[in-house]
Design a protein around this motif. Sequence first.
Motif, PDB file in Angstrom:
ATOM      1  N   CYS A  55      -6.457   4.211   8.626  1.00  0.00           N
ATOM      2  CA  CYS A  55      -6.204   3.333   7.486  1.00  0.00           C
ATOM      3  C   CYS A  55      -4.745   3.318   7.020  1.00  0.00           C
ATOM      4  CB  CYS A  55      -7.139   3.741   6.356  1.00  0.00           C
ATOM      5  SG  CYS A  55      -7.103   2.594   5.009  1.00  0.00           S
ATOM      6  N   VAL A  56      -4.210   4.489   6.743  1.00  0.00           N
ATOM      7  CA  VAL A  56      -2.850   4.528   6.189  1.00  0.00           C
ATOM      8  C   VAL A  56      -1.827   4.065   7.220  1.00  0.00           C
ATOM      9  CG1 VAL A  56      -1.033   6.073   5.365  1.00  0.00           C
ATOM     10  CG2 VAL A  56      -3.348   6.251   4.424  1.00  0.00           C
ATOM     11  N   GLU A  60       0.500   0.540   7.043  1.00  0.00           N
ATOM     12  CA  GLU A  60       1.964   0.587   6.962  1.00  0.00           C
ATOM     13  C   GLU A  60       2.633   0.132   8.268  1.00  0.00           C
ATOM     14  OE1 GLU A  60       3.689   0.993   4.281  1.00  0.00           O
ATOM     15  OE2 GLU A  60       2.164   1.766   2.912  1.00  0.00           O
ATOM     16  N   ARG A 145       4.018  -4.058  -5.142  1.00  0.00           N
ATOM     17  CA  ARG A 145       3.649  -4.760  -3.901  1.00  0.00           C
ATOM     18  C   ARG A 145       2.141  -4.740  -3.792  1.00  0.00           C
ATOM     19  NH1 ARG A 145       3.915  -0.801   1.455  1.00  0.00           N
ATOM     20  NH2 ARG A 145       2.994   1.015   0.449  1.00  0.00           N
ATOM     21  N   ILE A 147      -1.042  -3.736  -1.319  1.00  0.00           N
ATOM     22  CA  ILE A 147      -1.394  -2.927  -0.149  1.00  0.00           C
ATOM     23  C   ILE A 147      -2.830  -3.247   0.267  1.00  0.00           C
ATOM     24  CG2 ILE A 147       0.169  -1.100  -0.903  1.00  0.00           C
ATOM     25  CD1 ILE A 147      -2.354   0.621  -1.482  1.00  0.00           C
ATOM     26  N   LEU A 149      -6.766  -2.862   1.094  1.00  0.00           N
ATOM     27  CA  LEU A 149      -7.831  -2.193   0.349  1.00  0.00           C
ATOM     28  C   LEU A 149      -8.350  -0.958   1.066  1.00  0.00           C
ATOM     29  CD1 LEU A 149     -10.213  -4.984  -1.043  1.00  0.00           C
ATOM     30  CD2 LEU A 149      -8.671  -3.488  -2.327  1.00  0.00           C
ATOM     31  N   GLY A 150      -8.332  -0.991   2.409  1.00  0.00           N
ATOM     32  CA  GLY A 150      -8.943   0.087   3.185  1.00  0.00           C
ATOM     33  C   GLY A 150      -9.893  -0.516   4.206  1.00  0.00           C
ATOM     34  N   PRO A 504       8.628   1.893  -0.659  1.00  0.00           N
ATOM     35  CA  PRO A 504       8.353   1.124   0.556  1.00  0.00           C
ATOM     36  C   PRO A 504       9.568   0.238   0.873  1.00  0.00           C
ATOM     37  CG  PRO A 504       6.589   0.855  -1.076  1.00  0.00           C
ATOM     38  CD  PRO A 504       7.690   1.604  -1.748  1.00  0.00           C
TER      39      PRO A 504
END
Lengths: 525, 525
Positions: A55-56, A60, A145, A147, A149-150, A504
Amino acid sequence: MQLKGQLLIGQNGVNGKGAAIQAIDPSTGERLEPVYLGGGAAEVEQACALAETACVAYGETPLELRAAFLETIASEIEALGDALIVRAMQESGLPRARLEGERGRTCGQLRLFASVVRAGEWQDLRIDPAQPERQPLPRADLRQRHISLGPVVVFGASNFPLAFSVAGGDTASALAAGCPVIVKAHSAHPGTSELVGLAVQAAVAKCALPEGVFSLLFGSGREVGQALVADSRVQAVGFTGSRSGGTALMATAQARPQPIPVYAEMSSINPVFLLPQALQSRGTELAQGFVASLAMGAGQFCTSPGLVIAQAGAALNTFLDVVAEAAQAAPAQTMLTPGIHGAFNDGVGVLAQHNSVRTLARGQAGAGPYQCQAGVFVAKAADFLADEALQAEVFGSCSLVIECADEAEIRQVAAHLEGQLTATLQMDADDTAQAQALLPILERRAGRVLVNGWPTGVEVCHAMVHGGPFPATADARSTSVGSAAIHRFLRPVCYQNLSQALLPAALRDDNLEGRSRLLDGKRVL
Amino acid sequence: MQLKGQLLIGQNGVNGKGAAIQAIDPSTGERLEPVYLGGGAAEVEQACALAETACVAYGETPLELRAAFLETIASEIEALGDALIVRAMQESGLPRARLEGERGRTCGQLRLFASVVRAGEWQDLRIDPAQPERQPLPRADLRQRHISLGPVVVFGASNFPLAFSVAGGDTASALAAGCPVIVKAHSAHPGTSELVGLAVQAAVAKCALPEGVFSLLFGSGREVGQALVADSRVQAVGFTGSRSGGTALMATAQARPQPIPVYAEMSSINPVFLLPQALQSRGTELAQGFVASLAMGAGQFCTSPGLVIAQAGAALNTFLDVVAEAAQAAPAQTMLTPGIHGAFNDGVGVLAQHNSVRTLARGQAGAGPYQCQAGVFVAKAADFLADEALQAEVFGSCSLVIECADEAEIRQVAAHLEGQLTATLQMDADDTAQAQALLPILERRAGRVLVNGWPTGVEVCHAMVHGGPFPATADARSTSVGSAAIHRFLRPVCYQNLSQALLPAALRDDNLEGRSRLLDGKRVL
C-alpha cells in the motif's frame, strides 16, 4: 493461452479449494472449461495481507511510473489478442463487434487514467505559507495533498466483461489513485477474468511494482466478496451490479468497526421525457430511436431507457403504434447469464400481470435457452404514482410508457422518481419552457441529463458523470466513469510545519515536478 | 436583545411544545432564563418542507448574492455586540477573550466562504465538446458542474458555541455550497444559539432569499435530531460531538430508504511522538508546551493531545518530572456542561484505576461545581497495545504517556492507532530518519500531520484538513474546517447535448462569468 483455473494472488497462481465455478455459454447452455475452484478465508487473507504490504510503496510511486503501469496493462490486454475476444464471446453471448469495441474502451480508459495521473490535478495541492508575524497569533506553514485511501476491492460486473470488470473503470481509477486492487471476479466470465488478470499481473512484474498491487479472486459472494469488504485492511469498494447486491455490500461496509465507502452502481430506469412538440413533429423517428436504444445489447445496460413519460393524446398514440410495430419485430437476443434471463422474465411477468399495466408489445420469441424477448408496457401516471413497485428496474429490453394527463402530471411523475443515472428530454425548440421547468427536478434526481439523445452509451471523458442519487448509486457525490472517478479513492492530508526534507516532493518549495498548486487559495502554475 | 425562547422556522418564531430546555451556568450551576420548549414532529416537518421549497432557488442563486449573504450573516453576528459574548460566557463557562476570538473566527470563516463562493472553483466546471466526425462513433457535447446536495442538517457542538454551532463551519460551508440549512441547536447554549439564529434569519430577509434557507430547532436528540436525519428531504448531515452521538446519526442515515452522507467529527486522541533527539535536547520545553496545550480551554478540544509516545529512559523521565510539576500546578477550569464534567471524571477514573496505568499527576482541584482537574497518566507500550480501551478519548485535560522500549515499539504503537484528526512529531534534525519512517504510518491514520507544534489550534485556511479516518470522522474523504469543507455538500451533474439556453450559465460557451474550466481535460482560464 491455456487457462489454468487459478486465483491470482500477487505474482502467484493459486488453486482454490471452495465450490466450483464454471462458465456457461448462454447461447447454448453448455459448460465451459476449466473449472475454477473458489477461494476462501485463506485466499482473502493472503490477498489482503499482500495489498496492505504494497500500500504505502505503491501509493508513493512516481506518477510517471504509475502512468506507465496503466499503459502497460492496456498493452498486455491487447497482447492477449483474439483469444480474449473469443473467450468473452463464449462466456457472455455478446457479439464480436461489441466486445472488440469494449476492449478498445477498456484500454482507452486505462490510457486516459495514465494521462490523468501524469497531469496530477487530482492531488489538489494547496500551500498556505507561514505568517510568523500575524496578530494575534502567527500562522504555521500548512500544505495539503490527496493520498490514496488504501487497498480497494473491485467486483467485476456481468454486463461489461471487460470495461466494468477485472481491468475496468473501477480498477483503473483505483490504481490511478495509488490504491492496490483486489478484484472479486464475476462468476459468469471466469476465463475472461483470468486472461485479463494475467495481463495485469504481467504489467505489475514488468513495472517492478510490489506484487500486492493486484490480486484476482474467484469465489462465492459471501465467502470471498463479503469477506473482502469486511476485512479491516480494505478501505473502499467498487461495485456494479444489482440493487440487492449493492445494498448488501453497503450494509457490510457500514457494520465494520471502521466503516468504509462503497461505490455501488446499482439500479436506474433512466426516464425519457417526450415533450409535446418533439412528439408531434418527430414521433415516428423517436419511436424508432427508442426501440433501437431499448433493444441494443438485449437492454443489458445500466442506462437502458426503462421509462418513457409523455402526455396522452394523438401524438403519443402514433408514437406507441410505431413502437409496437418496431418492438414486435425486434429479434430475440441471448442474455448474459441464465440468472439474468430468469430475472428478466420475472420482471416482465410482474408488469404483464399488473392490473394497471397493459402490454403494448413483445418482441420475437427466442430459439436459444436464455434469450431476451423485448417487452414494452403502458400505464397511466396516476397508477404509476400510486405504486412504487412500478419503478423497479427490469434489467433487459423492457420499458414502461407513462401516459400523463397534462404538463403538471409530467412534472409530478418527474418529482416522484427515485435517483437515476440519467434523465433524458426529447424536445424541440418550442418545448424549451417545459424543459426549463423539468430541468431543476431532473438535476436533483440524476447524474446526467441528456437532450435529444438516448441514455445508452456512456462516454469515457472528463465531463462524464455515471452516477446519481440512491438507488442509482450508493454515493451521489461520485462517478464511476470518466476521469473524475479517481476522486473516489483519495483523501486529503494536511502537513503543518514540515521541513522540506520531510514534505512530499509535490509540496516542496522547489516544485521540481512543476505542479499546479493553490497558493493561499489562488492557482499558481 | 430580549431572548424569546423560540424555535426559528424560516422567518417565524415558533413556540415549542416539547420538553423544556434550559441552559445552566456551569460556573455556578444556576439555571439561565428563558426556558426553551423543544420542537417535535410538527416543527421538523415545517422546517424540512420550507427547506425543500427553498432548495432549487437557493441552489441557483447568483454566486455574488450567495457570497453577500454569507457576509451579511457575519455583519449581523457582529451587530449583536457584547450581548452575544456575555450570553455565551454564561452558557459555556468560557472566558471572554476566548469567545471574542471565537466570534472573530466565526465571522472570518463566513467571509472566507464568501470568497470561495465567488472564486467558484468548487463548481469544477468541465467541458468536453462534441466531436461529430469521430469514428467509429461521434461524441456528444458533455459538460459538468457541481450542484448542491439539498437540505443539510447541522448539529451545534458544545465546545465551540460560535465557531462549530449555529453559524459555524458546517453551516457556512453548506450555505456556501447552495444548501438550505436546518440547525439542531445544542441544548447547552440555547440563548447563544437563538441570538446567532436571529442574525442568520435577519440576513436571509435582508438578502431577500427564500425563508427556508435557514431554520433553527431546539429539542431532544431523538425527537428532533434523529427525526431530521431520517427525513427524506434532508440530503446530508454535519455533526461535531461524541463518538456515540456520531455513530447513532450514521446508523440513522444508513437505515433510510435513501442513505445520505453524514459528516461527523467525533473522536481523536491526537498522538504526539517525542523523538529521541528532541526529547534529549529540549525535554523541559516540550513538557511545558505539552501541559500548556493540554490545559488550554480545560482540554475541551477535538485536537487536545490525549496521547504522548516516547522511548523510555532518562530523557523521558526528565520530561515526565517537568510534566508532573506543571500539571500539578495547573488550575482547575470550569467545564462546558455538567454532562461533560461527569464524563471527564468517569474517563479519568477508569485510567486511575487501570492495573497497567499509573497516575503521574493531577491538577488543582476545583472550587466550582463542574471544574476540570487535569490528569496525566503513564503506561507501557505493551499494555497499551494489549488493551483497546486505552485508546478511548477522555474529553478534557487528560493525557496518557506511552513508554516504548525502542524505536520499533514506537512504530508498533503508531500502527496500532485508530483514525485521528492529528498526529504530531516533536523532532530535531537528527530525528529525521525516524520521522521519515513514521510519516507513512501517520499519514494513513490522521488528517493532519504536524511537526514541532501542538495539535490544538486549527487554522481556517485552504490547506487545512480537520478530518481523518474513522473514528476521528465518519468520512475521511472530507474536512470540516477550511475552504475544502464546501465539497462535502456538492455532487457532480453532467449535461449532454443541452442547448445554450438550457445550460447553466457557468457552462455556456460565452462564459460571461469568466470562470476557469477544464476543456477536454486542460485548464482554461
